[in-house]
Write an enzyme that holds these catalytic residues in place. Structure first.
Site, PDB file in Angstrom:
ATOM      1  N   TYR A 160       6.195  -5.380  -0.181  1.00 50.98           N
ATOM      2  CA  TYR A 160       4.991  -4.633   0.220  1.00 50.98           C
ATOM      3  C   TYR A 160       4.219  -4.177  -1.015  1.00 50.98           C
ATOM      4  CZ  TYR A 160       1.894  -1.107   2.187  1.00 50.98           C
ATOM      5  OH  TYR A 160       0.776  -0.372   2.531  1.00 50.98           O
ATOM      6  N   LYS A 164       0.333  -5.142  -2.273  1.00 49.20           N
ATOM      7  CA  LYS A 164      -0.761  -4.199  -2.514  1.00 49.20           C
ATOM      8  C   LYS A 164      -1.229  -4.250  -3.973  1.00 49.20           C
ATOM      9  CE  LYS A 164      -1.482  -2.722   1.646  1.00 49.20           C
ATOM     10  NZ  LYS A 164      -2.778  -2.962   2.309  1.00 49.20           N
TER      11      LYS A 164
HETATM   12  P1  NDP Z   1      -1.527   0.825  11.657  1.00 48.25           P
HETATM   13  O1  NDP Z   1      -0.224   0.157  11.957  1.00 48.25           O
HETATM   14  O2  NDP Z   1      -1.937   1.981  12.482  1.00 48.25           O
HETATM   15  O3  NDP Z   1      -2.695  -0.237  11.690  1.00 48.25           O
HETATM   16  C1  NDP Z   1      -2.528  -1.547  11.226  1.00 48.25           C
HETATM   17  C2  NDP Z   1      -3.636  -2.403  11.795  1.00 48.25           C
HETATM   18  O4  NDP Z   1      -3.495  -3.734  11.281  1.00 48.25           O
HETATM   19  C3  NDP Z   1      -3.551  -2.500  13.299  1.00 48.25           C
HETATM   20  O5  NDP Z   1      -4.847  -2.369  13.834  1.00 48.25           O
HETATM   21  C4  NDP Z   1      -3.007  -3.891  13.539  1.00 48.25           C
HETATM   22  O6  NDP Z   1      -3.548  -4.403  14.754  1.00 48.25           O
HETATM   23  C5  NDP Z   1      -3.593  -4.635  12.341  1.00 48.25           C
HETATM   24  N1  NDP Z   1      -2.890  -5.876  12.064  1.00 48.25           N
HETATM   25  C6  NDP Z   1      -1.608  -6.053  11.651  1.00 48.25           C
HETATM   26  N2  NDP Z   1      -1.337  -7.361  11.560  1.00 48.25           N
HETATM   27  C7  NDP Z   1      -2.457  -8.023  11.930  1.00 48.25           C
HETATM   28  C8  NDP Z   1      -2.793  -9.385  12.061  1.00 48.25           C
HETATM   29  N3  NDP Z   1      -1.917 -10.369  11.796  1.00 48.25           N
HETATM   30  N4  NDP Z   1      -4.037  -9.720  12.470  1.00 48.25           N
HETATM   31  C9  NDP Z   1      -4.944  -8.753  12.753  1.00 48.25           C
HETATM   32  N5  NDP Z   1      -4.681  -7.438  12.647  1.00 48.25           N
HETATM   33  C10 NDP Z   1      -3.451  -7.092  12.243  1.00 48.25           C
HETATM   34  O7  NDP Z   1      -1.421   1.258  10.120  1.00 48.25           O
HETATM   35  P2  NDP Z   1      -2.519   1.827   9.108  1.00 48.25           P
HETATM   36  O8  NDP Z   1      -3.767   2.143   9.796  1.00 48.25           O
HETATM   37  O9  NDP Z   1      -1.859   2.860   8.329  1.00 48.25           O
HETATM   38  O10 NDP Z   1      -2.703   0.563   8.156  1.00 48.25           O
HETATM   39  C11 NDP Z   1      -3.967   0.038   7.816  1.00 48.25           C
HETATM   40  C12 NDP Z   1      -3.947  -0.401   6.360  1.00 48.25           C
HETATM   41  O11 NDP Z   1      -3.722   0.729   5.538  1.00 48.25           O
HETATM   42  C13 NDP Z   1      -2.859  -1.407   6.010  1.00 48.25           C
HETATM   43  O12 NDP Z   1      -3.400  -2.383   5.149  1.00 48.25           O
HETATM   44  C14 NDP Z   1      -1.825  -0.551   5.269  1.00 48.25           C
HETATM   45  O13 NDP Z   1      -1.074  -1.307   4.357  1.00 48.25           O
HETATM   46  C15 NDP Z   1      -2.760   0.409   4.566  1.00 48.25           C
HETATM   47  N6  NDP Z   1      -2.131   1.647   4.103  1.00 48.25           N
HETATM   48  C16 NDP Z   1      -1.485   2.474   4.980  1.00 48.25           C
HETATM   49  C17 NDP Z   1      -0.907   3.643   4.515  1.00 48.25           C
HETATM   50  C18 NDP Z   1      -0.133   4.560   5.409  1.00 48.25           C
HETATM   51  O14 NDP Z   1       0.636   5.396   4.877  1.00 48.25           O
HETATM   52  N7  NDP Z   1      -0.304   4.513   6.721  1.00 48.25           N
HETATM   53  C19 NDP Z   1      -1.021   4.034   3.104  1.00 48.25           C
HETATM   54  C20 NDP Z   1      -1.689   3.074   2.273  1.00 48.25           C
HETATM   55  C21 NDP Z   1      -2.246   1.941   2.766  1.00 48.25           C
HETATM   56  P3  NDP Z   1      -2.759  -5.331  15.814  1.00 48.25           P
HETATM   57  O15 NDP Z   1      -1.311  -4.966  15.730  1.00 48.25           O
HETATM   58  O16 NDP Z   1      -3.418  -4.972  17.102  1.00 48.25           O
HETATM   59  O17 NDP Z   1      -3.060  -6.721  15.345  1.00 48.25           O
HETATM   60  C1  8X3 Z   2       1.688   2.989   2.458  1.00 49.08           C
HETATM   61  C2  8X3 Z   2       2.070   4.160   1.630  1.00 49.08           C
HETATM   62  O1  8X3 Z   2       3.895   5.046   0.092  1.00 49.08           O
HETATM   63  O2  8X3 Z   2       4.545   4.261   2.298  1.00 49.08           O
HETATM   64  O3  8X3 Z   2       1.044   2.027   1.682  1.00 49.08           O
HETATM   65  O4  8X3 Z   2       3.928   2.694   0.595  1.00 49.08           O
HETATM   66  S1  8X3 Z   2       3.687   4.031   1.120  1.00 49.08           S
END
Ligand code: NDP
Ligand code: 8X3
Length: 259
Positions: A160, A164
């Protein structure tokens, strides 16, 4: 400095069915942008659109199923979005996920591939598809949702974290390529955000997911979305290239203050 409205913009948002993608969509709708939203869970996408229309009367919202890892799905999402909402001027690469916490010596290679495909390869492929139009129109913003994990990698998350770090490098390289054009590349690196992220990471185990945020105050998806909207609504000569957004209770990935 007053915010710029985005009434002339069409934002394509991947992963808009939950979390940060949905919250960013809401902020962009509030700023006036038309939206083309994609994700795999169609029912959740429809709920998201309903919520957006309820919270932002008059919001222009188009949804179409999208699996960012499927070339055919990407092509039909783009074709449908262009026909219904118009050409993309803001591309939000948000879809992403982590799967598991494993030592590299114990890596599940299928999970690692899914993380790299979803978080990195799809970003390259969707950019390849949509950037030529944005460059030809000499207008656009590419938003990358990276992570603090990209610059502060941690044990048991190598695949992961690597994905990133690749997002961050991709953003910097793209920024260099686009210098001299009216296109911005804006990368956001959030820390702990309480979304479905951890539930997905721990395969639906609620207890394990809740433990990630136990005793501390994490960011909400809305906190991150406000930062994205702030950057996008700056005048076009202002480029907030990178933003690290942490919970106050969090010192990077290595220390979290829990009460
Ligand atoms: P969620 O799990 O709430 O959202 C993830 C989204 O990605 C969902 O809408 C899901 O939709 C979509 N997704 C996953 N796989 C696919 C795919 N193959 N095709 C299309 N859509 C896809 O998590 P977050 O909102 O937290 O995550 C959003 C972004 O933020 C990610 O890139 C994550 O790495 C990043 N992030 C998150 C952090 C956290 O702590 N939450 C911190 C830092 C970064 P569906 O399943 O309906 O396809
Ligand atoms: C998601 C935040 O710290 O869990 O990107 O990797 S952390």
């Amino acid at each position: 400095m007053p915010s710029r409205r985005l009434d002339d913009d069409v934002a394509y948002v991947t992963g808009a069915s939950s979390g940060i993608g949905l919250a960013v969509s809401l902020e962009l709708a509030r700023a006036g942008a038309a939206l083309a939203l994609g994700a795999r869970r169609e029912a959740r996408l429809a709920e998201a659109a309903e919520r957006l229309r309820a919270e932002v009367p008059g919001a222009r919202v188009f949804t179409h199923p999208l699996d960012v890892n499927d070339a055919g799905s990407r092509a039909s999402w783009i074709a449908a979005a262009e026909a219904a909402a118009g050409p993309c001027s803001i591309l939000v690469h948000n879809a992403g996920l982590a799967l598991g916490r494993r030592a590299v010596a114990d890596e599940d290679l299928r999970e690692a591939d899914t993380m790299l495909d979803t978080n990195v390869r799809s970003v390259i492929a969707l950019s390849r598809a949509l950037l030529p139009g944005m460059i030809a129109r000499n207008k656009g913003d590419v938003v990358l949702i990276g992570s603090v994990a990209g610059s502060e990698p941690y044990a048991l998350g190598a695949a992961y974290c690597a994905s990133k770090a690749a997002v961050q490098a991709f953003g910097r390289a793209l920024r260099a390529e686009l210098l001299g054009k009216d296109l911005r590349v804006l990368t956001f690196d959030p820390g702990l955000v309480n979304t479905e992220f951890s539930l997905v990471r721990f395969a639906g185990e609620r207890g394990a997911a809740d433990k990630v945020y136990a005793g501390m105050r994490p960011l909400s998806a809305a906190d991150v979305a406000e930062c994205v909207a702030f950057a996008l609504t700056r005048p076009r000569h202002v480029s907030i290239d990178r933003m690290l957004i942490l919970a106050t209770d969090q010192l990077g990935t290595q220390a979290v203050h829990r009460r």
